[in-house]
Design a protein around this motif. Structure first.
Motif, PDB file in Angstrom:
ATOM      1  N   PRO A  96      54.805  42.095  34.119  1.00  0.00           N
ATOM      2  CA  PRO A  96      55.586  42.056  35.252  1.00  0.00           C
ATOM      3  C   PRO A  96      55.215  40.549  35.792  1.00  0.00           C
ATOM      4  O   PRO A  96      54.172  40.167  35.980  1.00  0.00           O
ATOM      5  CB  PRO A  96      55.238  43.040  36.376  1.00  0.00           C
ATOM      6  CG  PRO A  96      54.213  43.991  35.746  1.00  0.00           C
ATOM      7  CD  PRO A  96      53.805  43.346  34.174  1.00  0.00           C
ATOM      8  N   SER A 107      60.401  40.119  41.978  1.00  0.00           N
ATOM      9  CA  SER A 107      59.559  40.666  40.895  1.00  0.00           C
ATOM     10  C   SER A 107      60.631  40.963  39.445  1.00  0.00           C
ATOM     11  O   SER A 107      61.718  41.036  39.755  1.00  0.00           O
ATOM     12  CB  SER A 107      58.945  41.661  41.040  1.00  0.00           C
ATOM     13  OG  SER A 107      59.860  42.822  41.641  1.00  0.00           O
ATOM     14  N   TYR A 108      60.262  40.795  38.388  1.00  0.00           N
ATOM     15  CA  TYR A 108      60.907  40.939  37.288  1.00  0.00           C
ATOM     16  C   TYR A 108      60.032  41.696  36.095  1.00  0.00           C
ATOM     17  O   TYR A 108      58.842  41.248  35.935  1.00  0.00           O
ATOM     18  CB  TYR A 108      61.747  39.988  36.717  1.00  0.00           C
ATOM     19  CG  TYR A 108      61.134  38.759  36.470  1.00  0.00           C
ATOM     20  CD1 TYR A 108      61.035  37.549  37.382  1.00  0.00           C
ATOM     21  CD2 TYR A 108      60.895  38.363  35.114  1.00  0.00           C
ATOM     22  CE1 TYR A 108      60.501  36.488  37.231  1.00  0.00           C
ATOM     23  CE2 TYR A 108      60.152  37.094  34.741  1.00  0.00           C
ATOM     24  CZ  TYR A 108      60.014  36.110  35.903  1.00  0.00           C
ATOM     25  OH  TYR A 108      59.527  35.243  35.808  1.00  0.00           O
ATOM     26  N   ALA A 110      58.931  44.287  46.638  1.00  0.00           N
ATOM     27  CA  ALA A 110      59.435  44.235  45.084  1.00  0.00           C
ATOM     28  C   ALA A 110      58.388  44.258  44.364  1.00  0.00           C
ATOM     29  O   ALA A 110      58.371  44.825  43.087  1.00  0.00           O
ATOM     30  CB  ALA A 110      60.335  42.794  45.080  1.00  0.00           C
ATOM     31  N   THR A 111      57.067  43.452  44.923  1.00  0.00           N
ATOM     32  CA  THR A 111      56.307  43.363  43.973  1.00  0.00           C
ATOM     33  C   THR A 111      55.247  44.656  43.848  1.00  0.00           C
ATOM     34  O   THR A 111      54.510  44.620  42.499  1.00  0.00           O
ATOM     35  CB  THR A 111      55.124  42.311  44.525  1.00  0.00           C
ATOM     36  OG1 THR A 111      54.893  42.841  45.814  1.00  0.00           O
ATOM     37  CG2 THR A 111      55.592  40.899  44.779  1.00  0.00           C
ATOM     38  N   ILE A 155      57.612  47.136  40.993  1.00  0.00           N
ATOM     39  CA  ILE A 155      58.081  46.631  39.539  1.00  0.00           C
ATOM     40  C   ILE A 155      57.048  47.264  38.470  1.00  0.00           C
ATOM     41  O   ILE A 155      57.499  47.323  37.502  1.00  0.00           O
ATOM     42  CB  ILE A 155      57.871  44.909  39.429  1.00  0.00           C
ATOM     43  CG1 ILE A 155      58.837  44.518  38.316  1.00  0.00           C
ATOM     44  CG2 ILE A 155      56.566  44.307  39.292  1.00  0.00           C
ATOM     45  CD1 ILE A 155      60.371  44.558  38.372  1.00  0.00           C
TER      46      ILE A 155
END
Ligand code: FAD
Length: 579
Positions: free
Chosen positions: A463, A473-474, A533-534, A537
């Protein structure tokens, strides 16, 4: 004293992983120029490799059975008196892309260099106590492997590494504080008024931050020692493929090791003309130690470190300008994620110049060039955050025959072995994203390989997290990457605009995006912008890692109202449409 010269495998045509079938010299032998030193054999031919110079063999890096290719070290030669080292036959054309690694067959233990006495012997030395090194030491300790973790400690570092002392943790302490402060100011439209002045005391914040760092360092030390590994303070430098010199102040000692993990991390890249002075031209470490909020901060570099800190200082009261050389924020990253960030920067009043370059910083002015013209931006401080460089120059890798690429990174196999099979490399000194959790995961792999377990590093779902506003994030692949990998990718994006929790939190900027394979429904990747978001993920990464498909996600019950349910909603849009 005559010069030491490393003889490497020359360019003998298009071959890789070619086997050494004979070693014609040994340590101490005198070798004449053009004398054959090893014989290598491919499927097509057997070739003698001649020595390019005359001298005495000081170290041998290969043995019968080693697999080599162009540029691999063969031996070190003490050149005959009066001879200068010829240019390396491969250095000039060395590739900048990662080099494939074929670790050597196990080498016999090298004798200590002449005149050196060994003070102790260990099965494993770990050089560097950051998230890579300390996780490796904890795991090898658990596996019953005698481990010595060597950490130099000093300004901005110590057990815990850059991440604990001058990276992840202190930056998040600053970002979180700035976020709360700004949030209070934004509550006015919800009927919350702040009647007094809100003051920021950065000195006090620094004390609080140091308290957190000290506590975490002590927890990590306890975990390392609790697992049975020993910690030694000192700066390590390799003297041979099996010997590490450790210097602590005036004290020096030499440790002989069977295996070594190199985990010496990285440092900020300095730009010509913008040398760090710790006062006005700052790297991230110095910026995080500021005891006053800068009045005018120019951030050089629109990557994640510059943007995270730039936004935090803006919320704490600085005037902030970001100057980025590329035409996109988070250059090289996902454009869709950069868009909500660019909108938010505008709302916050952070000025952004893309395709622009800070040329110099003179008398409180940053001189910027952009598309053929130049302009000046007043600045009390410059934060230069244009990338990081691996710490591999001063640790004696040459003496151990460990290969380094032209940018200083150590090529390492999926087992984290370097070209010298008992020397491993993990974390920021290797290729891949410079992230703490990637370093730690690689540390565990190296530890388990040394422990004889069948481990290998798989980078399918590392991540990436960006603690900006909005958070980004992704994990896994985006459409383009999935297409390159041979999938038939499709993606679905659901904006946070209509999400109840996002609206109630006043954070409706952002989205959730899922990438999946149209034929199998396999979930290939996810990207999130907005909300926590962090934090979210990791769960989606687990699904990608486990090979879940979009239907699995659509059938999972997520709590309401949360930001996390947005991933389920996106999956349902795909799964329900299909039926
Ligand atoms: P490091 O953490 O760099 O540790 C290497 C250690 O080796 C250091 O302690 C150093 O003192 C020691 N050392 C070096 N040479 C020697 C020697 N010769 N002898 C003995 N010891 C030596 N990553 C994230 O995942 N999330 C984040 O939010 C995040 N935020 C960041 C914010 C900032 C401002 C910065 C600068 C970085 C951030 N990172 C983040 C990146 C993260 O800090 C690194 O990827 C991570 O620390 C790398 O771990 P490592 O073990 O490879 O090396």
């Amino acid at each position: 004293m005559s010069e030491l010269y490393q003889v490497k495998v020359p360019d003998l045509g298009d071959f890789k992983d070619i086997e050494v079938v004979e070693v014609l010299v040994k340590v101490g032998d005198e070798v004449k120029k053009d004398q054959s030193i090893i014989v290598i054999e491919s499927e097509k031919a057997t070739m003698d490799v001649p020595s390019p110079e005359s001298g005495v063999v000081e170290k041998l890096y290969v043995q019968v059975g080693s697999k080599v290719q162009k540029g691999f070290p063969i031996l070190s030669l003490r050149l005959s008196e009066g001879r200068a080292a010829p240019p390396s036959p491969v250095a000039a054309e060395a590739p900048s892309a990662p080099v494939a690694v074929s670790p050597s067959a196990p080498l016999p233990k090298a004798p200590p260099p002449a005149g050196i006495s060994v003070s102790r012997r260990v099965r494993l030395a770990v050089l560097g106590g950051g998230p890579g090194g300390y996780e490796a030491a904890i795991r090898t300790g658990q596996l019953g492997i005698e481990t010595l973790l060597v950490e130099r400690s000093g300004p901005g570092t110590g057990i815990g590494g850059v991440c604990l002392h001058s990276g992840c943790i202190p930056s998040k302490a600053l970002i979180d504080t700035a976020h709360h402060l700004h949030h209070v100011r934004e509550l006015e439209e919800r009927g919350v008024s702040v009647l007094g002045e809100i003051r920021v005391d950065l000195k006090k914040l620094q004390q609080w931050k140091r308290g957190i760092i000290d506590k975490l360092r002590s927890y990590i030390e306890q975990a390392v020692q609790g697992a049975g590994a020993k910690i030694q303070k000192g700066e390590g430098r390799l003297l041979s493929p099996n010997h590490l010199e450790i210097t602590d102040g005036g004290k020096k000692e030499v440790v002989e090791f069977e295996n070594l993990i190199v985990a010496t991390g990285s440092r900020a890249i300095e730009l010509p003309g913008l040398s760090f002075d710790g006062k006005t031209v700052l790297d991230a470490r110095a910026a995080l130690d500021l005891e006053e909020v800068p009045r005018w901060l120019v951030v050089v570099g629109g990557g994640y470190i510059g943007l995270e800190l730039g936004i935090a200082f803006k919320k704490l009261g600085a005037k902030v300008t970001v100057v980025e050389l590329q035409n996109q924020l988070l250059p090289g990253g996902d454009e869709a994620l950069a868009r909500p960030l660019a909108r938010r920067l505008q709302q916050l009043g952070v000025e952004v110049h893309l395709g622009a370059k800070v040329e110099k910083f003179v008398s409180g002015m940053a001189h910027v060039s952009k598309a053929g013209s130049t302009f000046e931006i007043p600045a009390s401080h410059l934060l230069v955050a244009v990338g990081r460089r691996p710490n591999t120059e001063k640790i004696g890798l040459d003496a151990a025959g460990v290969q380094v690429d032209p940018k200083g990174f150590i090529p390492a196999s999926e087992k984290k072995q370097t070209n010298v099979s008992h020397i491993y490399a993990i974390g920021d000194v290797t290729h891949g994203p410079a992230l703490a959790h990637k370093a730690s995961a690689e540390g565990v792999v190296a530890a388990e390989v040394i422990g004889g377990l069948p481990a290998a590093f798989d980078n399918k779902a590392i991540p990436a997290v960006v603690f900006t506003d909005p958070e980004l994030s992704y994990v896994g692949m985006n459409d383009a990457e999935a297409k390159n990998a041979g999938f038939s990718p499709k993606s679905i994006t659901v904006p946070n605009r209509g999400l109840g929790r996002a609206m109630a939190a006043g954070e409706s900027e952002g989205f959730a995006r899922l990438t999946y394979d149209e034929n199998s429904g396999a979930l290939l990747g996810a990207a999130l912008a907005g909300g926590p978001a962090t934090d979210m993920i990791g769960g989606l990464g687990a699904l990608v890692e486990m090979g879940a498909n979009i239907e699995d996600l659509s059938l999972t019950i997520f709590p309401h109202p949360t930001f996390s349910e947005q991933a389920m909603i996106a999956a349902q849009r795909v799964a329900h449409k299909k039926k």
